[in-house]
Design a protein around this motif. Structure first.
Motif: not given
Length: 67
Positions: A42-67
């Motif tokens: 289950m995801y709260d509103e803040q996490t959903v926002l982070a997921i939306r941003i991640t999906a948007w960035l991936r739509g532009f083929d921008i890599g995401i990494s926590m490392r």
């Protein structure tokens, strides 16, 4: 767990698979909470926002990494 959304509904709304959401979570991009009765992610509103941003960035083929 008010204002929470399940993984299946969220994946449909965002347009990514639940497998993608689980992968992103395993990479440390965000964390879900577990519904005690079903065990579903289950995801709260803040996490959903982070997921939306991640999906948007991936739509532009921008890599995401926590490392």
């Amino acid at each position: 767990m008010s204002n929470m959304i399940g993984i299946d509904k969220l994946s449909q709304e965002i347009g990514v698979t639940s497998r993608t959401l689980r992968h992103w979570e395993s990479q440390g991009l965000f964390a879900s909470q577990r519904d005690t009765s079903s065990g579903w992610r289950m995801y709260d509103e803040q996490t959903v926002l982070a997921i939306r941003i991640t999906a948007w960035l991936r739509g532009f083929d921008i890599g995401i990494s926590m490392r």
